[in-house]
Design an enzyme around this catalytic site. Structure first.
Site, PDB file in Angstrom:
ATOM      1  N   GLN A  87      45.790  56.099  29.232  1.00  0.00           N
ATOM      2  CA  GLN A  87      46.345  57.246  29.947  1.00  0.00           C
ATOM      3  C   GLN A  87      46.930  58.287  28.994  1.00  0.00           C
ATOM      4  O   GLN A  87      47.415  59.326  29.433  1.00  0.00           O
ATOM      5  CB  GLN A  87      47.425  56.769  30.919  1.00  0.00           C
ATOM      6  N   HIS A 154      51.437  55.039  31.331  1.00  0.00           N
ATOM      7  CA  HIS A 154      52.672  55.593  31.908  1.00  0.00           C
ATOM      8  C   HIS A 154      53.409  56.517  30.937  1.00  0.00           C
ATOM      9  O   HIS A 154      54.525  56.271  30.527  1.00  0.00           O
ATOM     10  CB  HIS A 154      53.590  54.468  32.386  1.00  0.00           C
ATOM     11  N   GLU A 247      55.534  58.218  45.396  1.00  0.00           N
ATOM     12  CA  GLU A 247      56.700  58.898  45.959  1.00  0.00           C
ATOM     13  C   GLU A 247      56.721  60.395  45.673  1.00  0.00           C
ATOM     14  O   GLU A 247      56.193  60.858  44.666  1.00  0.00           O
ATOM     15  CB  GLU A 247      57.987  58.294  45.381  1.00  0.00           C
ATOM     16  N   TYR A 268      50.361  44.577  41.450  1.00  0.00           N
ATOM     17  CA  TYR A 268      48.915  44.647  41.557  1.00  0.00           C
ATOM     18  C   TYR A 268      48.381  43.257  41.891  1.00  0.00           C
ATOM     19  O   TYR A 268      48.716  42.277  41.233  1.00  0.00           O
ATOM     20  CB  TYR A 268      48.300  45.165  40.260  1.00  0.00           C
TER      21      TYR A 268
END
Length: 377
Positions: A87, A154, A247, A268
């Site tokens: 990521q 992240h 969210e 997960y």
């Protein structure tokens, strides 16, 4: 990389706008999309420059200038080393509110450790775009997340300039360090607020507090990949939950948003996270959450009336998982309706912004990624 540039007037067709997240009834309208530019490799962030130009990041570690006619320029030179993988990579970009005078850009990215090891963290840099648009000048890293860890996940990394000129930056929990989101001696799972030179504003909530890093604005976040200023100037963000529990939050100074102690998601593959609770005293509830997760990335409020009165003031959030743009109606800080746009395209929506022309622009996260403009009929 094979760049296939397209005219801004090249239409890719009309896409149905599906209204109503309840699916009890579907109202239909039409918008027309135009491909502004294509051939972008996993674009992540877009910013608007004078004369109808754009600057776009590509996650593998390239920054490109896109002309008003859609021509994609060669990579802009002068970037710092970028840890591209998973990521991580070159992520968000922001043009300074005074860009027309100072030519300043801010960008955040996965910063490798100087020793050449496997650790990395999110960093925020500023630089001046050269007069010919080919290189960055006077580069300065103004923030570096601490501590660095060996992780490809992240990073957070959305940048927002507040009305007072300070910068908000979202920071992920790095996945393997989720418990850090609840402690103030690190930057994992936080929103930080800094001045444009990297200094700490004196009114930050943890300035002078023992054991707390003064850059921290709010904490208890997981991985915020969408952020924007609301019409009233408040900072809003979206963040990825685990399996479920994405969210929308309004981070306020010093507030704890609860991750990983409270969450509407699960591990997960199933199984509760921590005690499996969704509420706890002293921890903020999300303004809205999604189960199942939509993987939200990119976020913008529409302040223009280009799409009619019904869209003005709406919030727009991209979905990576399901490949649509979520038009969200709000009333008194509550979500009252959601509408799926571009759902037929099934492209991962990475970023969404309102342009100076009042129209919405989105980036698609693909190997042949596109910058699209949404036009009302």
């Amino acid at each position: 990389m094979n760049l296939r540039n397209h005219s801004v007037l090249h239409s890719v067709g009309r896409l149905l706008v599906l209204a109503g997240c309840s699916l009890a009834g579907v109202a239909m309208a039409q918008v027309r999309t135009e491909t502004v530019a294509s051939g972008l490799e996993n674009p992540w962030g877009v910013a608007f420059l004078p004369e109808g130009r754009f600057v776009v990041t590509e996650k593998p570690g390239r920054l490109r200038l896109v002309a008003a006619d859609g021509k994609v320029g060669a990579p802009i030179q002068g970037l710092p080393p970028v840890a591209a993988g998973g990521q991580g990579g070159l992520l968000d970009v922001l043009a300074d509110s005074g860009f027309a005078q100072n030519r300043t850009l801010y960008f955040c990215y996965a910063e490798p450790e100087a020793s050449g090891g496997s650790a990395n963290s999110t960093a925020l840099a500023r630089a001046r775009l050269s007069a010919d648009g080919t290189k960055l000048e006077a580069l300065k890293v103004i923030f570096s997340q601490k501590p660095k860890v060996a992780s490809r996940a992240h990073f957070g990394c959305r940048i927002v300039e507040a009305r007072d000129g300070t910068l908000f930056l979202t920071l992920g929990d790095r996945f393997s360090r989720k418990e850090d989101a609840q402690t103030l001696d690190n930057h994992h799972g936080k929103v930080v607020r800094i001045a444009k030179d990297g200094s700490v504003p004196k009114d930050n909530p943890f300035v002078g507090k023992a054991g707390a890093l003064p850059e921290i604005w709010s904490y208890g976040h997981r991985n915020g990949q969408g952020a924007a200023l609301a019409p009233d100037g408040r900072f809003w963000m979206t963040e990825h939950g685990p399996q479920g529990g994405d969210e929308i939050n309004i981070p306020r100074a010093g507030v704890n948003h609860g991750w990983p102690v409270i969450t509407y998601g699960e591990n997960y593959g199933g199984g509760k996270i921590g005690e499996g609770i969704t509420r706890k005293d002293g921890m903020e509830q999300p303004l809205h959450y999604w189960v199942p997760s939509i993987a939200p990335s990119g976020m913008a409020f529409l302040s223009s009336d280009r799409y009619g009165a019904g869209w003005k003031g709406n919030l727009f959030v991209g979905s990576l998982k399901f490949g649509y743009l979520d038009r969200i109606e709000l009333k008194d800080d509550k979500v009252v309706a959601e509408h799926k746009l571009l759902a037929d395209g099934r492209a991962r929506i990475r970023d969404v912004k309102q342009g100076p022309d009042g129209l919405l622009y989105v980036l698609t996260d693909e190997s042949d990624g596109k910058l699209l403009r949404l036009r009302p009929n």
